[in-house]
Design a protein around this motif. Sequence first.
Motif, PDB file in Angstrom:
ATOM      1  N   UNK A  18      47.900-125.960  37.542  1.00 15.09           N
ATOM      2  CA  UNK A  18      47.335-126.681  38.681  1.00 15.09           C
ATOM      3  C   UNK A  18      47.057-125.672  39.773  1.00 15.09           C
ATOM      4  N   UNK A  19      45.870-125.719  40.320  1.00 12.03           N
ATOM      5  CA  UNK A  19      45.551-124.759  41.370  1.00 12.03           C
ATOM      6  C   UNK A  19      44.626-125.374  42.406  1.00 12.03           C
ATOM      7  N   UNK A  20      44.666-124.790  43.565  1.00 12.64           N
ATOM      8  CA  UNK A  20      43.712-125.155  44.592  1.00 12.64           C
ATOM      9  C   UNK A  20      42.466-124.300  44.402  1.00 12.64           C
ATOM     10  N   UNK A  30      38.921-127.616  46.810  1.00 14.23           N
ATOM     11  CA  UNK A  30      39.322-128.681  45.922  1.00 14.23           C
ATOM     12  C   UNK A  30      40.547-128.301  45.162  1.00 14.23           C
ATOM     13  N   UNK A  31      40.556-128.807  43.948  1.00 12.59           N
ATOM     14  CA  UNK A  31      41.790-128.849  43.239  1.00 12.59           C
ATOM     15  C   UNK A  31      41.446-128.922  41.765  1.00 12.59           C
ATOM     16  N   UNK A  32      42.163-128.199  40.920  1.00 12.76           N
ATOM     17  CA  UNK A  32      41.838-128.252  39.501  1.00 12.76           C
ATOM     18  C   UNK A  32      43.091-128.398  38.673  1.00 12.76           C
ATOM     19  N   UNK A  33      42.946-129.191  37.617  1.00 10.89           N
ATOM     20  CA  UNK A  33      44.014-129.348  36.660  1.00 10.89           C
ATOM     21  C   UNK A  33      43.510-128.785  35.336  1.00 10.89           C
ATOM     22  N   UNK A  72      39.955-130.745  34.678  1.00 14.02           N
ATOM     23  CA  UNK A  72      39.414-131.683  35.658  1.00 14.02           C
ATOM     24  C   UNK A  72      39.391-130.985  37.001  1.00 14.02           C
ATOM     25  N   UNK A 120      38.481-131.394  41.025  1.00 15.76           N
ATOM     26  CA  UNK A 120      38.107-132.183  42.192  1.00 15.76           C
ATOM     27  C   UNK A 120      37.594-131.202  43.214  1.00 15.76           C
TER      28      UNK A 120
END
Lengths: 352, 136
Positions: free
Chosen positions: B43-45, B67-70, B77, B79
Motif C-alpha cells: 500500500x502506498x501513497x 492518491x493511493x494505490x493498493x 487498484x 485511487x
Amino acid sequence: MANLLDIRRRIRSVTNTRQITKAMKMVSAAKLRRAQERALAARPYAQMLTNVLKSLVSRAEIYDPDSGEARHPLLAQREQRNILLIVVTGDKGLAGAFNTNILKAAMKFLQSKSGKHVEIEAIGRKGRDFLRRRFPRAEPRSRQEGDHSASESMISLVGEHVGVLNRLDYPLVWSIAERVIERYTAWEIDSAYVLFNEFKSVIAQRLIVEQILPIEQIGETLVRQAEEMSQEERERAVEAAKGTGVALRPVDTRSIDVEAAKFATANVDYIYEQAPAELFRSLLPKYVGVQIFRALLESVAAEHAARMTAMDAATNNATDMIDSLTLAMNRVRQAKITKEIIEIVSGAAAAS
Amino acid sequence: MADTFQFEIVTPEKLVVRDVAEEMQIPGKDGYLGILPGHAPLITELGVGEISYRVHGYTHRLSVAWGFAEVLPDKITILAETAERAEEIDVERAHDAKRRAEERLKNGNSEIDVRRAQVALERADSRLKVASKGRS
C-alpha cells in the motif's frame, strides 16, 4: 363578450408556451439522466476511500487507546463558536420551489444556531442573490479576531461560487474543500455543514444539512436537519417522470459497493510504503472533498428533477388553459351564429 | 505464474481505466515503483507523475496526481485525484496552468499561495511530460 379573434390569438400564444415548457421538460430529463450517471460514476472512489480510511483507523491508532481522544485535527470535537454553512442552490430558476425550499431550510438552520457566529458560503446564483440581500458580505474571520465586537453581525456571507454547477469537476470542488479544511485546522471555524438537496432518485429526495467537519464517524452521513419530500411532491414527480426514461427507483449500487469494499482490506500483510498514520493524515482531507463533491453532484441532479417536474406541471396547466379557451371560443362562435340566424329570421318575419 | 495482472484507476469523477498489464510503473510518494505480476501486497501513497503500463507490446501512459494505490499479486487498484491518458491531455491548458503557476510563484505573498503554486506547477509539468511522450 370576448372577441373571437382575441381568443384565437390567446390560444395560439398558450400553445407556443406549451411547446416551450414541453421542450424544457425533455431537456431537463436528459440532463437529469446525465447527472445521475455522474453521481454513480463518482461512487467507487468515495466507497474505496471510505473503506481505506476505516481500515486505517484501527491500524494507525488514530484514537488514543486510553482516552479515546482523536489524534487528527479533523476528527476532534470542540466547542462550536464559529460555524460555516455551505448552501447549495441552483444557478437558474424555473425549477419550481427548488431554490426556495433550500433557502427556507437555510433560514431554519440559522435560527437554530442563533447566538452563534455563522459564516455562509453560497454555491449557486439563486442562493447567492437571496443571501446577499439578507446578510452582510464579510471577509472570512481569522483566528486573531477571536472575540467579536458587538457591532459585528452574527451572520455573514463570506464566499460565493456562481456558475460552477454546470461545469462541475473535482479539482474545483477540491479547491473549495481545501479552503474549508485549512480554516478548520487554523481554528477559524469550529464546524462546517453543507445544506443541499439529497438525491437518491426522483421520488427519494430530501433536504439535508450534513455535518462535514468535524468528522465524527467515517462512512456515516451525519444529518443535522432533514426535510423529506411531501406525498404530493412525490406524486407530481412520478407524473412528470412518465415517458421521459427517468428511472423512479434509486440506482442499485450494491455491486459497486461490494467491489469497493474489497479495496485495501484484503486479508494479507501489506507492505506499507508510508506509515499507516501518515497515510491516514494525507487521505482524510480527501474524504471531506469527496463529501462536498457528492453533495454538489446530487444537488445538480435534484435541480434538474425539480425543473422537469415544474415544466411538466406548466405543460399540463397550458393544456388546461387551451381547453377552456377553446370552449370559450366555441361558445362565442355559436352565440354569433345564433345571433345572425335570429337577425335573418326576424328580418324575414318583418318582411312577410 | 500468470504473466499479466488486472488493474483499475479510479478518480473521484469516474473509473478511468480498467485493463490488464504485463508491467507497470507507478509514481509512489517516495519514488517510482515498478510492478510485475505476483508482486507482494503493498500500500502506498502516490505523488505527482506518470503511470505507464505495458500490454501487448504497447506502452500506455497516464498523468496522475496524488492518491493511493493498493498492489496485490494479481491486481492493482489506484485511487488518484486526477488521472488523464496521454492522448487526452490538453497541452494548451497545461501550458497555461504552468505559466499561471510560475507567475504566482514570483509574486506569491502568503505561504499558502506559494505552496499551491508549487503544487500546480509540478502537476502542469507532469502533464506536459506525459503528453509529449504520448503512446509509443
